[in-house]
Structure formats: structure tokens, C-alpha cells
Write an enzyme that holds these catalytic residues in place. Sequence first.
Site, mmCIF file in Angstrom:
data_model
loop_
_atom_site.group_PDB
_atom_site.id
_atom_site.type_symbol
_atom_site.label_atom_id
_atom_site.label_comp_id
_atom_site.label_asym_id
_atom_site.label_seq_id
_atom_site.Cartn_x
_atom_site.Cartn_y
_atom_site.Cartn_z
ATOM 1 N N SER A 1 -3.208 -34.019 -23.512
ATOM 2 C CA SER A 1 -4.387 -34.427 -22.270
ATOM 3 C C SER A 1 -5.172 -35.434 -22.385
ATOM 4 O O SER A 1 -4.914 -36.359 -23.598
ATOM 5 C CB SER A 1 -5.385 -32.976 -22.447
ATOM 6 O OG SER A 1 -6.059 -33.014 -23.608
ATOM 7 N N ASP B 1 -0.380 -34.212 -19.910
ATOM 8 C CA ASP B 1 -0.897 -33.322 -19.131
ATOM 9 C C ASP B 1 -2.226 -33.819 -18.257
ATOM 10 O O ASP B 1 -3.288 -34.216 -18.664
ATOM 11 C CB ASP B 1 -1.527 -32.261 -20.371
ATOM 12 C CG ASP B 1 -1.617 -30.618 -19.745
ATOM 13 O OD1 ASP B 1 -1.355 -30.434 -18.456
ATOM 14 O OD2 ASP B 1 -2.585 -30.231 -20.364
ATOM 15 N N HIS B 2 -2.396 -32.951 -17.130
ATOM 16 C CA HIS B 2 -3.347 -33.595 -15.940
ATOM 17 C C HIS B 2 -3.837 -35.031 -16.031
ATOM 18 O O HIS B 2 -4.741 -35.548 -16.134
ATOM 19 C CB HIS B 2 -4.570 -32.665 -16.405
ATOM 20 C CG HIS B 2 -4.441 -31.129 -16.294
ATOM 21 N ND1 HIS B 2 -4.413 -30.845 -15.093
ATOM 22 C CD2 HIS B 2 -4.197 -30.229 -17.089
ATOM 23 C CE1 HIS B 2 -4.051 -29.468 -15.041
ATOM 24 N NE2 HIS B 2 -3.911 -29.093 -16.353
ATOM 25 N N GLY C 1 -8.514 -21.635 -19.634
ATOM 26 C CA GLY C 1 -9.592 -21.281 -20.594
ATOM 27 C C GLY C 1 -9.215 -19.928 -20.712
ATOM 28 O O GLY C 1 -8.132 -19.149 -20.543
ATOM 29 N N HIS D 1 0.477 -23.413 -14.755
ATOM 30 C CA HIS D 1 -0.694 -23.846 -15.525
ATOM 31 C C HIS D 1 -1.383 -22.710 -15.978
ATOM 32 O O HIS D 1 -1.452 -21.596 -15.309
ATOM 33 C CB HIS D 1 -1.418 -24.936 -15.044
ATOM 34 C CG HIS D 1 -0.897 -26.195 -15.134
ATOM 35 N ND1 HIS D 1 -1.489 -27.218 -15.795
ATOM 36 C CD2 HIS D 1 -0.004 -26.947 -14.686
ATOM 37 C CE1 HIS D 1 -0.888 -28.410 -15.730
ATOM 38 N NE2 HIS D 1 0.209 -28.067 -14.920
ATOM 39 N N SER E 1 -2.188 -18.828 -21.070
ATOM 40 C CA SER E 1 -2.536 -18.419 -21.799
ATOM 41 C C SER E 1 -2.719 -16.788 -21.771
ATOM 42 O O SER E 1 -3.408 -16.534 -20.797
ATOM 43 C CB SER E 1 -3.819 -19.059 -22.545
ATOM 44 O OG SER E 1 -3.327 -20.251 -23.333
ATOM 45 N N ASP F 1 -2.561 -23.683 -23.861
ATOM 46 C CA ASP F 1 -3.379 -24.374 -24.799
ATOM 47 C C ASP F 1 -4.414 -23.430 -25.269
ATOM 48 O O ASP F 1 -4.398 -23.416 -26.589
ATOM 49 C CB ASP F 1 -3.999 -25.630 -23.916
ATOM 50 C CG ASP F 1 -4.972 -26.323 -24.883
ATOM 51 O OD1 ASP F 1 -4.811 -26.377 -25.957
ATOM 52 O OD2 ASP F 1 -5.723 -27.407 -24.305
ATOM 53 N N ARG G 1 -6.017 -22.584 -29.553
ATOM 54 C CA ARG G 1 -7.241 -23.006 -29.850
ATOM 55 C C ARG G 1 -7.678 -21.522 -30.509
ATOM 56 O O ARG G 1 -8.650 -21.679 -31.510
ATOM 57 C CB ARG G 1 -8.058 -23.241 -28.823
ATOM 58 C CG ARG G 1 -7.750 -24.656 -28.018
ATOM 59 C CD ARG G 1 -8.574 -25.052 -26.777
ATOM 60 N NE ARG G 1 -8.051 -26.113 -26.227
ATOM 61 C CZ ARG G 1 -8.789 -26.901 -25.577
ATOM 62 N NH1 ARG G 1 -10.171 -26.821 -25.337
ATOM 63 N NH2 ARG G 1 -8.304 -28.095 -24.979
ATOM 64 N N ARG H 1 -7.994 -28.546 -46.406
ATOM 65 C CA ARG H 1 -6.646 -28.107 -46.486
ATOM 66 C C ARG H 1 -6.469 -26.386 -46.641
ATOM 67 O O ARG H 1 -5.669 -25.894 -46.566
ATOM 68 C CB ARG H 1 -5.955 -28.605 -47.644
ATOM 69 C CG ARG H 1 -5.575 -30.085 -47.473
ATOM 70 C CD ARG H 1 -5.044 -30.804 -48.710
ATOM 71 N NE ARG H 1 -6.202 -30.674 -49.730
ATOM 72 C CZ ARG H 1 -6.349 -31.304 -50.919
ATOM 73 N NH1 ARG H 1 -5.229 -32.241 -51.191
ATOM 74 N NH2 ARG H 1 -7.441 -31.276 -51.683
HETATM 75 O O1 G3H Z 1 -5.550 -27.892 -18.821
HETATM 76 C C1 G3H Z 1 -6.202 -28.399 -19.678
HETATM 77 C C2 G3H Z 1 -5.798 -28.327 -21.158
HETATM 78 O O2 G3H Z 1 -6.044 -27.055 -21.757
HETATM 79 C C3 G3H Z 1 -6.148 -29.700 -21.931
HETATM 80 O O3 G3H Z 1 -7.582 -29.375 -22.356
HETATM 81 O O4 G3H Z 1 -8.563 -31.679 -21.572
HETATM 82 O O5 G3H Z 1 -9.703 -30.009 -23.061
HETATM 83 O O6 G3H Z 1 -7.758 -31.361 -23.963
HETATM 84 P P1 G3H Z 1 -8.589 -30.587 -22.573
HETATM 85 P P1 13P Z 2 -4.578 -22.302 -20.808
HETATM 86 O O1 13P Z 2 -6.001 -22.633 -20.546
HETATM 87 O O2 13P Z 2 -4.289 -21.022 -20.092
HETATM 88 O O3 13P Z 2 -3.987 -22.426 -22.181
HETATM 89 O O4 13P Z 2 -3.796 -23.359 -20.040
HETATM 90 C C1 13P Z 2 -3.332 -24.653 -20.474
HETATM 91 C C2 13P Z 2 -2.908 -25.409 -19.278
HETATM 92 O O5 13P Z 2 -2.787 -25.070 -18.176
HETATM 93 C C3 13P Z 2 -2.730 -27.000 -19.699
HETATM 94 O O6 13P Z 2 -2.476 -27.751 -18.819
HETATM 95 ZN ZN ZN Z 3 -3.300 -27.267 -16.938
#
Ligand code: G3H
Ligand code: 13P
Ligand code: ZN
Length: 330
Positions: free
Chosen positions: A60, A93-94, A189, A220, A223, A265, A269, A290
Amino acid sequence: MIVTTNDLFRHAYGKYAVGAYNINNLEQTVGLFRGNLGKAAKNEDPVNPDLAAPFIIQISRGSRGYTDKRFLEAMIRTAEEVFPDAIFAVHLDHGTEDTCYDAIESGFYSSVMIDASHHPLAENIAITRRVVDRAHDKGIVVEAELGQLGGVEEDVVGSVCLTKPDEAVEFVAKSGCDSLAVAIGTSHGAYKFKGKQSLHFDVLEQLLKVLPKRFPMVMHGSSSVPREWVERINKAGGKLKDATGVSEDQYLPAAKMGVCKVNIDTDGRLVWCAIYRETFRDKPEDFDPRTPGKPFMQAYAEYIAHKNQMLGSAGQLPSVRESLKAAATT
Ligand code: G3H
Ligand code: 13P
Ligand code: ZN
């Protein structure tokens, strides 16, 4: 071996979905490669053909800015050497238009996502078309998005707006994109649904009818936000309330309807947060990075292997390798 996302989608289409996992650091990268080869414990473990899966590494804009984007390339190129059996795509991504151009010029990414879905249709088409033209010149494929997810997409705050099938037909034809992220009721999220809610399979069914034959769709916000991990985090001092995600048993039905890429994603996490919290809770005298890193890499590898089983991609790696070889000789 780095391939494009569409190389992977050709094999997956209608049968299973390829997991697209975000990474930010070394431990996530190592866990991801081990998990996708079915090696939970050590680099030296043999590849487990029953679990080994093709996959997509997602980067991302937040990940690129976390340290220096060059560290990500160095880590992934090293992982490619350490795990020579892996077959994967490297995907932005995005992306904005500028980040897409940067990724295209880098010679490292095999796929970019242009996210212009917050613009009106005509503008989304125009922006995506420009990115597609630049990407295709370099053999890179483009994922675009139509419709908006709920929640927050990087700095774009979206309200849910499901993808409209008639607009999708026009969008795909005019933009030239290689795959389409569709809004079918998910959001990014840990807080996706209030109460029980299903994906909008009705919208997916309509999209499948009107889009070009075997056109890959992307989901997208996929999760599953497992209760087990949320509870472990909360028992170790976290405060995550009412976190719910997409039911894992909906991945395969969606895959059979043309969803080839499932973005995950948040779940990674959660695994990270639980292991790090538990480790330092249980070893308050420890301050070695570690100490949580090792069990995290193992837990993450196991989690990825489990996810791939739910997506149907587990065990597909040998057949993907064969089909890529066959395509290269024709
Ligand atoms: O869709 C967004 C992804 O979960 C990436 O999240 O921008 O916090 O790395 P981030
Ligand atoms: P989640 O927040 O559901 O893991 O989605 C991640 C995502 O779409 C990244 O582009
Ligand atoms: Zn996404």
C-alpha cells in the site's frame, strides 16, 4: 518467480481465489512466503505440495511510506531467492495515478491498482485509461475499482455504494482494465458488519452475467476478523469491540462466481498484535525484538496456510507452475 496477477487469475478463474496479502515489514514477508509454501516452521522445511499456493503480495502507499519503499523491494527480492519455489505477483494496493506511474517505472511491480473509485464514472474511466496505457506498455496489468466500500480506504472515506452492473460493463470496455474490484458489501478494517451479514451474491451474479467472459473480479475488505484472535488480543490488554468480518465460508462461493483475488490485510495485523501483546505480557522482563518476531512468523505462516485452504488456493502451486510452463512454450 514474479508473475502478473492475471497470469494467476487465468488458472484460478471460477475454481478458487488467490490470496492477496499486505506486507509492511520483514516478519510479515517471511511468514507470508513460508505460509504460501506450506512451511510453517523453518526456511529449510520442504515445500508442502498439499498446502503450497500461488499468492499476491500487496504494497500500500502507507507501506511504501512507512520506511523507504526501496526496503520493500529489497526484502521481496531476497525472499524470492530464499524461497525459489514461490510463484507470486507484486501488486500496488490502492494506488493514486502518481503512485501507479512510480510503480510502473520501477520495474519491480507486476501489477498496480488504480483507485479512482471516489471520482464520478467518466473521470474514473479517464484516469484508469491513462494508467492502463502506461502499464500495458511495460507488460504490467491494472486492477481498477468501481463502486465504494464502506469504511476508510487509505485517506478516502467512503460510504457504501455497491457496484452497478451496467456501469461495470461500460467501465471495463472503456478503461481497458485487466481486473475489477467490485463493491459487494465488504469494508476495510476490523469492523465490517453489525450483526450477521452476507456478501451481496445477487450483485456478483449480475456482474458475472454482464461482464466479458472470464473477466476477473477482486474483493477488497475480505478479512474474516476471527473471534479467536480478537479475544486473544483483548485478553492480552487490547480493546477491540464488536469486530466482525467476512465469513470464510463465503470465499469459495464468491470465487466460483469470478472473484479471483481476495484482499486480506486486517487479519494479518490481528495475528501480529495478539502475538506481540501476549509475548511481552508473558515475558515482562524481555525486550528482544526477536522474542515476539519468531512466534509471529510461525503463527502468520500457519494462518496464511489456513486462509489459502479456505480460498481453495492451497495445493494449487504445482499445477500453476505447469500451466505457466505450458503457456511459455506456446
Ligand atoms: O486497504 C487498505 C489496506 O488495508 C492497506 O492499509 O494503508 O494502512 O497500509 P494501509
Ligand atoms: P481488510 O481490511 O479486510 O483486510 O481488507 C484489505 C484490503 O482490501 C486491502 O486492499
Ligand atoms: Zn482494499
